[in-house]
Design an enzyme around this catalytic site. Structure first.
Site, PDB file in Angstrom:
ATOM      1  N   LYS A   1       0.830  -1.189   0.000  1.00  0.00           N
ATOM      2  CA  LYS A   1       0.000   0.000   0.000  1.00  0.00           C
ATOM      3  C   LYS A   1       0.875   1.254   0.000  1.00  0.00           C
ATOM      4  O   LYS A   1       2.041   1.147   0.361  1.00  0.00           O
ATOM      5  CB  LYS A   1      -0.921  -0.027   1.210  1.00  0.00           C
TER       6      LYS A   1
ATOM      7  N   HIS B   1      -6.099  -1.169   6.915  1.00  0.00           N
ATOM      8  CA  HIS B   1      -6.129  -2.021   8.105  1.00  0.00           C
ATOM      9  C   HIS B   1      -7.466  -1.931   8.855  1.00  0.00           C
ATOM     10  O   HIS B   1      -8.067  -2.947   9.210  1.00  0.00           O
ATOM     11  CB  HIS B   1      -5.019  -1.645   9.089  1.00  0.00           C
TER      12      HIS B   1
HETATM   13  C1  BG6 Z   1       1.639   0.666   8.509  1.00  0.00           C
HETATM   14  C2  BG6 Z   1       1.528   2.174   8.490  1.00  0.00           C
HETATM   15  O1  BG6 Z   1       0.778   0.101   7.570  1.00  0.00           O
HETATM   16  O2  BG6 Z   1       1.333   0.173   9.792  1.00  0.00           O
HETATM   17  C3  BG6 Z   1       2.384   2.794   9.559  1.00  0.00           C
HETATM   18  O3  BG6 Z   1       1.922   2.668   7.224  1.00  0.00           O
HETATM   19  C4  BG6 Z   1       2.128   2.159  10.899  1.00  0.00           C
HETATM   20  O4  BG6 Z   1       2.164   4.196   9.635  1.00  0.00           O
HETATM   21  C5  BG6 Z   1       2.214   0.631  10.798  1.00  0.00           C
HETATM   22  O5  BG6 Z   1       3.088   2.640  11.825  1.00  0.00           O
HETATM   23  C6  BG6 Z   1       1.853  -0.023  12.095  1.00  0.00           C
HETATM   24  O6  BG6 Z   1       1.953  -1.409  11.974  1.00  0.00           O
HETATM   25  P1  BG6 Z   1       1.833  -2.340  13.250  1.00  0.00           P
HETATM   26  O7  BG6 Z   1       1.915  -3.710  12.703  1.00  0.00           O
HETATM   27  O8  BG6 Z   1       2.982  -1.970  14.147  1.00  0.00           O
HETATM   28  O9  BG6 Z   1       0.513  -2.000  13.882  1.00  0.00           O
END
Ligand code: BG6
Length: 505
Positions: free
Chosen positions: A167, A259
């Site tokens: 993404k 997400h």
């Molecule tokens: C990513 C985002 O998809 O997910 C980031 O681009 C974010 O900004 C990250 O920090 C967080 O991932 P996780 O797995 O630590 O929740």
């Protein structure tokens, strides 16, 4: 008997990738170093990659194979989940290659093709290669076109070619459609793997197991019992060194579009007829299609930017003071939205989604908050410490599930108070959960698509977000919020208008 979990059962057979290689574009980026390279090592360490596995890096750097191998080595040492074993590394490094090239140059892809063909002979990769695009989305079209021109994109009956796309899948619906068109002209849909790393998380997959393997939850999983749902992705970090990526994107495009809307889909979808990719995707698409926005978007959404301040005893910069950020930037680092789902199961149940950086602590959770009991045969004072029952999927960091309900406080008086019943992965299982990227990269190499959204889902997700983003674009600067706090006042007001409060995770 119809058992939708049977496909999950099938996965208990060790799934080991056959002969293949992976080409990474964008090897100098953070994602490749912190997630992709360590995940490859972890897979190798777990014995899930073929012995002749090949890893090719492509970048505009004056490097030879050894230089790239050193980058991978350092990334593995620093970020791999599993212990470093010399023999695993030796095996992996013997298949590491580097192609110094420019993303626009024909010659670079011709060189890459030669390297890939040489690996087919020396490592036995048999023409099976995945191309991982860990590069800014503006560069996707040129790489995809070059993969086609050079013949690298062509699969045949004996050899597969796949493309992995990170993404953001576009900036809005129109650009996502255009991107999907460009990709679709070169790779057939079964060869396109769009990564939403949340779907690779154990806890996220467990949402389906918890909902559909038990009889406890589904009967009450509807508007008769559920008051509302809160989906939270809070991070304590700022944007770090990612100004170039983040500014102009913001929290809603960065994580709500993908997400959080995927978490919504998994929370709200109907039971799929199987866990085959098409069945799961179909149910997610159905529910995403049923999402509607409030008439007054302004009242039912909020956005903010973190202000300079203190977090955990450390002085931190505000967003506008971060290196590389335009001091007049209107990009939001916090976003909250309300959506409703127009179907029988969810009519009248708001879903509140919020995501932000520099908040009180790192936590991602989905809280299904139930209605109060229709009648409480207690005095008002006996239940003043009783709130709504809730089922909370704790996605991270304290992975598990919480059920919150009222219980009598020990003593002579009849007083009821909230208590939590917890399931924690650490206490229930001895196995460590693999990293999301391990699971997803292995699925790419196996050609197993259920955990990858198809283009319809991505477009539906943009379709939900576009009107909100358009509304925000007319509004200028977002509200400043305190670093280490829980977001802007407008987010609190937004729930207060509905007579509700955000959970304090
Ligand atoms: C990513 C985002 O998809 O997910 C980031 O681009 C974010 O900004 C990250 O920090 C967080 O991932 P996780 O797995 O630590 O929740």
């Amino acid at each position: 008997m119809n058992n939708p979990l049977r496909d999950l059962d099938d996965r208990r057979i060790p799934r080991v990738a056959g002969p293949c290689g992976l080409v990474i574009f964008g090897v100098t980026g953070d994602l490749a170093r912190k997630k992709v390279m360590p995940a490859i090592y972890d897979l190798a360490n777990r014995g899930l990659l073929p012995p002749g596995f090949a890893l090719v890096g492509f970048a505009r750097r004056d490097w030879v194979d050894q230089d790239f191998a050193k980058i991978v080595h350092d990334a593995v040492k620093e970020y791999a989940r599993t212990e470093f074993r010399e023999e695993v590394w030796e095996q992996l490094v013997s298949g590491i290659r580097f192609v110094a090239g420019d993303l626009n140059s024909d010659e670079s892809y011709d060189n890459l093709k030669r390297v890939v063909e040489e690996l087919d002979i020396t490592r036995g990769t048999r023409g099976n290669h995945a191309f991982y695009l860990s590069i800014p989305p503006g560069l996707f079209p040129v790489v995809i076109q070059q993969l086609k021109r050079s013949g690298l994109a062509e699969s045949d009956a004996d050899a597969w070619r796949r493309v992995v796309i990170e993404k953001p899948f576009g900036h809005d619906l129109a650009s996502a459609q255009e991107l999907n068109r460009v990709v679709g002209e070169v790779f057939p849909s079964g060869s396109v793997f769009r990564i939403d790393h949340y779907l690779g998380k154990e806890t996220v997959q467990n949402m389906m197991a918890i909902r559909f393997a038990n009889s406890l939850y589904e009967p009450i999983w509807n508007s008769n019992y559920v008051d509302h749902v809160q989906i939270t992705m809070a991070e304590d970090i700022g944007i770090g060194g990612r100004a170039g990526y983040y500014d102009g994107i913001g929290a809603a495009r960065d994580v709500i579009q993908n997400h959080l809307l995927q978490l919504l889909a998994l929370t709200a979808m109907e039971e799929p007829t199987s866990f085959q990719a098409d069945s799961v995707r179909l149910e997610k698409e159905k529910v995403l299609r049923a999402v509607v926005l409030p008439r007054d978007i302004e009242k039912h959404s909020a956005r903010g930017q973190y202000a300079p301040g203190w977090q955990g005893g450390v002085e931190v910069k505000g967003y506008l003071q971060e290196d590389g950020i335009d001091p007049a930037s209107a990009t939001e680092t916090y976003a909250a939205i309300r959506v409703d789902i127009d179907n029988r199961r969810w009519a009248g149940v708001p879903f509140y989604l919020r995501a932000g950086k520099r908040l009180g602590r790192r936590v991602t959770e989905v809280a299904v908050v139930f209605k109060r009991a229709p009648h409480l045969p207690f005095s008002a004072t006996a239940t003043k410490e009783l709130s709504n029952n809730a089922v909370v999927f704790r996605i991270q960091p304290d992975e598990g599930l919480t059920v919150r309900f009222g219980s009598k406080v020990p003593g002579t008086a009849l007083e009821v108070r909230d208590v939590n019943m917890d399931f924690a992965y650490g206490a229930a299982f001895t196995e460590d959960s693999p990293e999301a990227y391990e699971r997803l990269i292995l699925d790419v190499l196996l050609g197993d698509p259920p955990l990858f959204p198809r283009h319809q889902e991505i477009e539906l997700q943009w379709n939900i977000l576009d009107p909100i983003l358009n509304k925000w674009a007319q509004k200028g600067q977002p509200e400043q919020y305190e670093s280490g706090g829980w977001g802007p006042q407008s987010a609190i007001d937004m729930l207060a208008r509905d007579g509700r409060m955000w959970r304090r995770p």
